[in-house]
Design a protein around this motif. Structure first.
Motif, short mmCIF file in Angstrom:
data_model
loop_
_atom_site.label_atom_id
_atom_site.label_comp_id
_atom_site.label_asym_id
_atom_site.label_seq_id
_atom_site.Cartn_x
_atom_site.Cartn_y
_atom_site.Cartn_z
N GLY A 115 10.67 9.41 -10.39
CA GLY A 115 9.57 8.53 -10.00
C GLY A 115 10.05 7.35 -9.17
O GLY A 115 9.42 6.98 -8.16
N ALA A 116 11.17 6.74 -9.57
CA ALA A 116 11.72 5.62 -8.80
C ALA A 116 12.16 6.07 -7.42
O ALA A 116 11.96 5.36 -6.42
CB ALA A 116 12.90 5.00 -9.56
N VAL A 117 12.75 7.27 -7.33
CA VAL A 117 13.18 7.80 -6.04
C VAL A 117 11.98 8.06 -5.13
O VAL A 117 12.00 7.73 -3.94
CB VAL A 117 13.99 9.10 -6.24
N VAL A 118 10.92 8.65 -5.67
CA VAL A 118 9.72 8.92 -4.87
C VAL A 118 9.11 7.62 -4.36
O VAL A 118 8.72 7.51 -3.19
CB VAL A 118 8.69 9.71 -5.71
N LEU A 119 9.03 6.62 -5.22
CA LEU A 119 8.43 5.34 -4.81
C LEU A 119 9.28 4.62 -3.77
O LEU A 119 8.76 3.82 -2.99
CB LEU A 119 8.23 4.45 -6.04
N ALA A 120 10.58 4.89 -3.76
CA ALA A 120 11.45 4.24 -2.77
C ALA A 120 11.10 4.68 -1.36
O ALA A 120 11.34 3.94 -0.39
CB ALA A 120 12.91 4.56 -3.08
N ARG A 121 10.53 5.87 -1.22
CA ARG A 121 10.21 6.41 0.11
C ARG A 121 8.72 6.54 0.37
O ARG A 121 8.30 6.92 1.46
CB ARG A 121 10.87 7.78 0.28
N ALA A 122 7.90 6.24 -0.63
CA ALA A 122 6.46 6.47 -0.52
C ALA A 122 5.78 5.42 0.36
O ALA A 122 6.09 4.22 0.28
CB ALA A 122 5.83 6.45 -1.91
N THR A 123 4.86 5.87 1.16
CA THR A 123 4.02 4.97 1.97
C THR A 123 2.54 5.35 1.85
O THR A 123 1.67 4.49 1.88
CB THR A 123 4.43 5.00 3.46
N GLY A 124 2.27 6.64 1.72
CA GLY A 124 0.89 7.10 1.60
C GLY A 124 0.39 7.06 0.18
O GLY A 124 1.16 6.97 -0.78
N THR A 125 -0.93 7.16 0.03
CA THR A 125 -1.55 7.08 -1.29
C THR A 125 -1.08 8.20 -2.21
O THR A 125 -0.77 7.97 -3.39
CB THR A 125 -3.08 7.13 -1.16
N LEU A 126 -1.01 9.44 -1.72
CA LEU A 126 -0.62 10.56 -2.54
C LEU A 126 0.80 10.39 -3.08
O LEU A 126 1.07 10.62 -4.27
CB LEU A 126 -0.73 11.86 -1.75
N ALA A 127 1.72 9.99 -2.21
CA ALA A 127 3.11 9.80 -2.64
C ALA A 127 3.22 8.66 -3.66
O ALA A 127 3.97 8.77 -4.65
CB ALA A 127 4.00 9.52 -1.43
N LEU A 128 2.49 7.58 -3.42
CA LEU A 128 2.53 6.46 -4.36
C LEU A 128 1.99 6.87 -5.72
O LEU A 128 2.60 6.57 -6.76
CB LEU A 128 1.72 5.29 -3.81
N CYS A 129 0.85 7.56 -5.73
CA CYS A 129 0.27 8.00 -6.99
C CYS A 129 1.20 8.98 -7.71
O CYS A 129 1.32 8.94 -8.95
CB CYS A 129 -1.09 8.65 -6.74
N THR A 130 1.87 9.84 -6.95
CA THR A 130 2.82 10.77 -7.56
C THR A 130 3.98 10.03 -8.21
O THR A 130 4.40 10.35 -9.33
CB THR A 130 3.37 11.75 -6.49
#
Length: 477
Positions: free
Chosen positions: A346-361
């Motif tokens: 989850g921390a890794v995904v949030l480090a690269r997330a910009t869109g809503t779907l990625a952030l929610c994931t």
């Protein structure tokens, strides 16, 4: 479930929810509080720091008091005191009163928190702790999600004082319920042979209090001036190290240690406490960093930022509900290791997330991982300890849940300043979660669970059968 177990569960959940709500709504109320009381930023910060230091210093000793005198009494006293302190803060004429009463509130919080877990340990058989712990964890998740919304509504409509008046009714109600739960004739006799290790309690309080103060003060040294903050942090850090060393030396020599051998000598308990520190540090540090990413980098306002983080609370509640099933089928070790891996991802995904779907994931992974770890690791701590040491075990669990966030936020802030962005701190926090997964490998596996619930071997002979009538002597861990 009989009425005594239901009452024990209700009190445990209420105590955990009140503490969780208090922390989240206070954050929302602090700006208005500072303005109305003409307080400085440093003074307002101490409304949180004073509380945290008091809680962290006393949790383990409060758990031991519950073992000695009864968790029901400690819970009732803590709840009633918490409500009284809340009322005092709501009526406080100045910031000095607010700080002093927040410290008093922290003392009361330390009394009631270990008792909430202790009551469950005494009320439920070891093989049936999964459900009540899942309910308790789910309630904490709901409270954490609702806190900012409730706090914002109260502050906007009635002012910051309403945030503290909110605690009074539930605290008085459940404090009174705990007192009325068991008639005097059903109250177990105190444990006369259990002596209180006051020197050990003082040394541990000094070590934990100074450590938490150092961590809390570290993120924003500018408020006190870089030099002053550095000197203060160095002094309190040194005191923490010296006190910790003296505590370890004392515990090895004393006849009646504060931390009994059946608790600190258990590899499973030590692993579970380490996992809880790592999980809470990774979660709190990640949320701290991502809050700045959402608002400063992506330009979202607080409301839309909160919307994107809702999957965290939702998955935390769902994971807590599902965790008992996972424990029965896979055991504590596999369940916890997988959950910590999910938290790291989850921390890794949030480090690269910009869109809503990625952030929610990313937020969903954080919530699923943390909710699962909370139930699994807490269950190991509570179940492995004998009933007579349930208070200390609960105090250790709550200490982990207080030290971990302070450590995570301090590390995140320092690394964010060094790296100038979110990538480095989130990578390190993912590594912290990974280290927690490694620590989780020492937890009991399904093959060793005597009842296939994933909690590991039963406590020492006789300990699991010291069924205390519901709320008597349980303390909240």
């Amino acid at each position: 479930m009989n009425h005594r177990r239901a009452a024990a569960l209700a009190c445990s959940v209420a105590g955990a929810v009140i503490v969780a709500l208090d922390g989240t709504v206070l954050t929302v109320a602090q700006p208005t509080l500072r303005h109305d009381l003409a307080a400085s930023y440093t003074q307002v910060q101490w409304t949180s720091t004073g509380y945290l230091v008091a809680v962290a210093s006393l949790l383990v000793f409060a758990g031991r008091l519950g073992d000695r005198y009864g968790h029901r009494w400690l819970f009732a006293g803590g709840m009633l005191g918490f409500g009284a302190a809340s009322a005092g803060i709501g009526l406080a004429p100045g910031i000095g009163w607010v700080i002093a009463l927040r410290v008093a509130q922290g003392v009361c919080g330390a009394l009631l928190q270990p008792a909430t877990l202790g009551m469950l340990r005494a009320a439920f058989p070891p093989d049936r702790l999964g459900m009540p712990l899942a309910v308790r964890t789910s309630a904490i998740g709901v409270a954490a999600a609702a806190g900012p919304v409730v706090g914002g509504a109260l502050v906007a409509g009635l002012g910051w004082r309403a945030v503290f008046f909110l605690n009074i009714g539930p605290a008085l109600l459940f404090g009174a319920l705990a007192l009325a739960l068991a008639p005097p004739g059903h109250e177990p006799a105190p444990a006369p042979r259990l002596r209180l290790d006051l020197p050990g309690a003082l040394l541990l309080a000094a070590a934990l209090g100074c450590a938490v103060h150092t961590l809390v003060a570290l993120p924003d040294p500018g408020r006190a001036g870089p030099v002053t903050a550095s000197v203060t942090g160095a002094v309190t850090g040194a005191v923490a190290v010296v006190a910790a060393a003296a505590f370890v030396r004392h515990e090895r020599r004393t006849e009646h240690p504060l931390l009994p051998p059946d608790v600190v000598g258990s590899a499973a308990v030590g692993s579970a406490v380490g996992v809880l520190v790592a999980a809470s540090a990774a979660l709190s540090g990640t949320l701290f960093v991502v809050t700045y990413v959402l608002q400063d980098t992506l330009g979202l306002d607080p409301f839309h930022s909160a919307l994107r983080s809702l999957p965290l609370a939702a998955l935390m509640v769902l994971a807590a509900a599902v965790c008992p099933v996972l424990l029965r089928r896979a055991g504590a070790r596999r369940t916890t290791v997988a959950a910590m891996a999910g938290l790291a991802l989850g921390a890794v995904v949030l480090a690269r997330a910009t869109g809503t779907l990625a952030l929610c994931t990313g937020f969903a992974l954080l919530g699923a991982g943390f909710g699962t770890v909370m139930v699994a690791a807490t269950q190991v701590v509570v179940r492995q300890a004998a009933v007579g040491s349930a208070g200390v075990a609960g105090g250790l669990q709550q200490t982990a849940m207080n030290v971990g966030p302070a450590l995570g936020v301090a590390a995140a802030t320092t690394l964010r300043g060094v790296g100038g962005g979110a990538g480095l701190p989130l990578a390190v926090l993912a590594g912290v979660a990974g280290a927690g997964a490694v620590a989780g490998r020492a937890l009991p596996g399904r093959a060793h669970a005597s009842d296939a619930d994933g909690r590991g071997p039963r406590p020492p002979t006789g300990a699991a059968h010291e069924a205390v009538p519901v709320l008597p002597r349980d303390h909240e861990a």
